[in-house]
Design a protein around this motif. Structure first.
Motif, PDB file in Angstrom:
ATOM      1  N   GLY A 110       0.828  -1.154  -0.097  1.00  0.00           N
ATOM      2  CA  GLY A 110      -0.101   0.009   0.027  1.00  0.00           C
ATOM      3  C   GLY A 110       0.751   1.408   0.013  1.00  0.00           C
ATOM      4  O   GLY A 110       2.126   1.247  -0.069  1.00  0.00           O
ATOM      5  N   SER A 111       0.156   2.335  -0.273  1.00  0.00           N
ATOM      6  CA  SER A 111       0.948   3.731  -0.151  1.00  0.00           C
ATOM      7  C   SER A 111       2.255   3.672  -1.099  1.00  0.00           C
ATOM      8  O   SER A 111       3.396   3.824  -0.943  1.00  0.00           O
ATOM      9  CB  SER A 111       1.574   4.232   1.080  1.00  0.00           C
ATOM     10  N   ILE A 112       1.950   3.091  -2.335  1.00  0.00           N
ATOM     11  CA  ILE A 112       3.101   2.745  -3.408  1.00  0.00           C
ATOM     12  C   ILE A 112       3.645   3.964  -3.601  1.00  0.00           C
ATOM     13  O   ILE A 112       4.887   3.962  -4.002  1.00  0.00           O
ATOM     14  CB  ILE A 112       2.254   2.043  -4.764  1.00  0.00           C
ATOM     15  N   GLU A 113       3.042   5.170  -3.853  1.00  0.00           N
ATOM     16  CA  GLU A 113       3.700   6.486  -3.970  1.00  0.00           C
ATOM     17  C   GLU A 113       4.642   6.827  -3.593  1.00  0.00           C
ATOM     18  O   GLU A 113       5.581   7.523  -3.742  1.00  0.00           O
ATOM     19  CB  GLU A 113       2.629   7.629  -4.134  1.00  0.00           C
ATOM     20  N   LEU A 114       5.012   6.208  -2.132  1.00  0.00           N
ATOM     21  CA  LEU A 114       6.160   6.666  -1.408  1.00  0.00           C
ATOM     22  C   LEU A 114       7.457   6.145  -2.028  1.00  0.00           C
ATOM     23  O   LEU A 114       8.328   6.748  -1.670  1.00  0.00           O
ATOM     24  CB  LEU A 114       5.876   5.937  -0.045  1.00  0.00           C
ATOM     25  N   CYS A 171       4.264   0.954 -10.294  1.00  0.00           N
ATOM     26  CA  CYS A 171       3.005   0.407 -11.047  1.00  0.00           C
ATOM     27  C   CYS A 171       1.729   0.288 -10.153  1.00  0.00           C
ATOM     28  O   CYS A 171       1.915  -0.303  -9.153  1.00  0.00           O
ATOM     29  CB  CYS A 171       3.485  -1.126 -11.782  1.00  0.00           C
ATOM     30  N   ASP A 172       1.021   1.138 -10.469  1.00  0.00           N
ATOM     31  CA  ASP A 172      -0.157   1.423  -9.599  1.00  0.00           C
ATOM     32  C   ASP A 172      -1.522   2.079 -10.289  1.00  0.00           C
ATOM     33  O   ASP A 172      -1.235   2.265 -11.481  1.00  0.00           O
ATOM     34  CB  ASP A 172       0.337   2.351  -8.357  1.00  0.00           C
ATOM     35  N   ILE A 173      -2.471   2.097  -9.350  1.00  0.00           N
ATOM     36  CA  ILE A 173      -3.753   2.436 -10.119  1.00  0.00           C
ATOM     37  C   ILE A 173      -3.786   3.835  -9.951  1.00  0.00           C
ATOM     38  O   ILE A 173      -3.724   4.480  -8.844  1.00  0.00           O
ATOM     39  CB  ILE A 173      -4.935   1.678  -9.176  1.00  0.00           C
ATOM     40  N   VAL A 174      -4.241   4.380 -10.980  1.00  0.00           N
ATOM     41  CA  VAL A 174      -4.323   5.938 -10.951  1.00  0.00           C
ATOM     42  C   VAL A 174      -5.958   5.995 -11.308  1.00  0.00           C
ATOM     43  O   VAL A 174      -6.515   5.570 -12.689  1.00  0.00           O
ATOM     44  CB  VAL A 174      -3.786   6.558 -12.135  1.00  0.00           C
ATOM     45  N   GLU A 175      -6.553   6.789 -10.354  1.00  0.00           N
ATOM     46  CA  GLU A 175      -8.009   6.922 -10.806  1.00  0.00           C
ATOM     47  C   GLU A 175      -8.215   8.513 -11.165  1.00  0.00           C
ATOM     48  O   GLU A 175      -8.373   8.934 -12.321  1.00  0.00           O
ATOM     49  CB  GLU A 175      -8.899   6.637  -9.253  1.00  0.00           C
ATOM     50  N   THR A 176      -8.096   9.462 -10.135  1.00  0.00           N
ATOM     51  CA  THR A 176      -8.300  11.004 -10.393  1.00  0.00           C
ATOM     52  C   THR A 176      -6.909  11.661 -10.439  1.00  0.00           C
ATOM     53  O   THR A 176      -6.569  12.616 -11.163  1.00  0.00           O
ATOM     54  CB  THR A 176      -8.973  11.713  -9.119  1.00  0.00           C
ATOM     55  N   GLY A 177      -5.748  10.770 -10.200  1.00  0.00           N
ATOM     56  CA  GLY A 177      -4.521  11.352 -10.421  1.00  0.00           C
ATOM     57  C   GLY A 177      -4.058  12.332  -9.280  1.00  0.00           C
ATOM     58  O   GLY A 177      -3.074  12.884  -9.213  1.00  0.00           O
ATOM     59  N   THR A 178      -5.088  12.413  -8.223  1.00  0.00           N
ATOM     60  CA  THR A 178      -4.940  13.428  -7.068  1.00  0.00           C
ATOM     61  C   THR A 178      -3.837  12.935  -6.196  1.00  0.00           C
ATOM     62  O   THR A 178      -2.722  13.976  -5.781  1.00  0.00           O
ATOM     63  CB  THR A 178      -6.013  13.288  -5.961  1.00  0.00           C
ATOM     64  N   THR A 179      -3.625  11.511  -5.924  1.00  0.00           N
ATOM     65  CA  THR A 179      -2.388  11.146  -4.934  1.00  0.00           C
ATOM     66  C   THR A 179      -1.037  11.372  -5.813  1.00  0.00           C
ATOM     67  O   THR A 179      -0.265  11.877  -5.115  1.00  0.00           O
ATOM     68  CB  THR A 179      -2.534   9.797  -4.804  1.00  0.00           C
ATOM     69  N   LEU A 180      -1.064  11.244  -6.838  1.00  0.00           N
ATOM     70  CA  LEU A 180       0.306  11.349  -7.886  1.00  0.00           C
ATOM     71  C   LEU A 180       0.665  12.854  -7.729  1.00  0.00           C
ATOM     72  O   LEU A 180       1.763  13.332  -7.295  1.00  0.00           O
ATOM     73  CB  LEU A 180       0.053  11.080  -9.255  1.00  0.00           C
TER      74      LEU A 180
HETATM   75  C1  PRP Z   1      -5.159   3.861  -4.720  1.00  0.00           C
HETATM   76  C2  PRP Z   1      -4.120   3.634  -5.393  1.00  0.00           C
HETATM   77  C3  PRP Z   1      -3.530   4.933  -5.601  1.00  0.00           C
HETATM   78  C4  PRP Z   1      -4.591   5.836  -5.350  1.00  0.00           C
HETATM   79  C5  PRP Z   1      -4.998   6.356  -6.577  1.00  0.00           C
HETATM   80  O1  PRP Z   1      -4.680   3.649  -3.415  1.00  0.00           O
HETATM   81  O2  PRP Z   1      -2.966   2.886  -5.205  1.00  0.00           O
HETATM   82  O3  PRP Z   1      -2.629   5.304  -4.217  1.00  0.00           O
HETATM   83  O4  PRP Z   1      -5.899   4.651  -5.009  1.00  0.00           O
HETATM   84  O5  PRP Z   1      -6.354   7.322  -6.452  1.00  0.00           O
HETATM   85  P1  PRP Z   1      -6.333   8.624  -7.039  1.00  0.00           P
HETATM   86  O6  PRP Z   1      -5.554   8.675  -8.682  1.00  0.00           O
HETATM   87  O7  PRP Z   1      -7.730   9.166  -7.364  1.00  0.00           O
HETATM   88  O8  PRP Z   1      -5.462   9.734  -6.107  1.00  0.00           O
HETATM   89  P2  PRP Z   1      -5.794   3.119  -2.179  1.00  0.00           P
HETATM   90  O9  PRP Z   1      -6.549   4.216  -1.854  1.00  0.00           O
HETATM   91  O10 PRP Z   1      -6.500   1.889  -2.684  1.00  0.00           O
HETATM   92  O11 PRP Z   1      -4.658   2.644  -0.998  1.00  0.00           O
HETATM   93  P3  PRP Z   1      -3.333   1.990  -0.842  1.00  0.00           P
HETATM   94  O12 PRP Z   1      -2.419   3.032  -0.813  1.00  0.00           O
HETATM   95  O13 PRP Z   1      -3.620   1.154   0.254  1.00  0.00           O
HETATM   96  O14 PRP Z   1      -3.175   1.026  -2.143  1.00  0.00           O
END
Ligand code: PRP
Length: 215
Positions: A147-151, A162-171
């Motif tokens: 989790g918290s892969i962006e770290l 390599c992670d999920i991007v939904e809104t891109g806000t976390t990035l």
């Molecule tokens: C998922 C994913 C990204 C984030 C992307 O994490 O791993 O960190 O959502 O969403 P965004 O593009 O809208 O910002 P999740 O909330 O599932 O938690 P995780 O850090 O435990 O993987």
């Protein structure tokens, strides 16, 4: 007439389950109890329709479905790809849309282009390995995180993720950007291979009705 057996649904816990239940309600399949936030029950029954529902951790849904403990599952495409179970994927439910991407600081773009031996942190080692080794023919070191892969690129564990991007806000909030897109993702319906044959009519009718309310 022979008594119908229960058809069992495994729903990935969280947002997906909530949305899936809303869709099921639209086609007249209800399960009041499962929506009770106080309940500690694990399995819910609709006696009239001979259906059972349970909530499971996302990555466990394909496992329940492969072994036939659940006939039908609702789970994200990311999980289906990562778990690689012997199950049928039968319907794209069209919600939970997001993308699997290779992300990192802008400076990592060059490393990707030059096929450098980089480190890739991810919750999805199979998807990452398949992408780099089989699609890009690039040798990389995969580091599994939970989790918290962006770290990872921020603290120097890896060059990219390599992670999920939904809104891109976390990035964005962490100074990272999408460098490459691996594949689009969304919620899918999966079915056990034996159930598909043995309960074909009930299952295909259900899928057809779900399809009608998703498009
Ligand atoms: C998922 C994913 C990204 C984030 C992307 O994490 O791993 O960190 O959502 O969403 P965004 O593009 O809208 O910002 P999740 O909330 O599932 O938690 P995780 O850090 O435990 O993987």
């Amino acid at each position: 007439m022979e008594e119908k057996r229960y058809l069992t649904f495994a729903l990935g816990k969280g947002r997906l389950a909530h949305k899936a239940l809303e869709l099921l309600e639209k086609i007249g399949i209800t399960c009041e109890e499962i929506n009770d936030p106080e309940t500690r029950k694990l399995i819910f029954v609709n006696e009239e329709l001979k259906l059972r529902f349970f909530l499971a951790k996302g990555p466990d849904v394909p496992t329940y479905v492969e072994y036939g403990a659940a006939d039908i599952g609702v789970v994200g495409k990311d999980t289906i790809l990562e778990e690689a179970r012997n199950i049928y994927e039968v319907l794209d439910l069209g919600f939970g849309k997001c993308r699997m991407c290779i992300c990192g600081p802008e400076s990592a773009r060059e490393l990707l282009q030059h096929h450098e031996q980089i480190r890739v942190a991810t919750k999805y080692p199979r998807i990452a390995r398949d992408y780099f080794h089989n699609k890009k023919y690039q040798t990389v070191e995969i580091i599994k995180l939970n989790g918290s892969i962006e770290l990872a690129p921020i603290v120097g564990l890896s060059e990219v993720i390599c992670d999920i991007v939904e809104t891109g806000t976390t990035l964005k909030e962490n100074g990272l950007t999408v460098l490459e897109e691996v594949c689009p993702l969304s919620a899918r319906v999966v079915v056990n291979q034996v159930s598909m044959r043995m309960e074909n009519e009930r299952i295909t009718t259900l899928i057809r009705r779900l399809k009608e309310v998703t498009t």
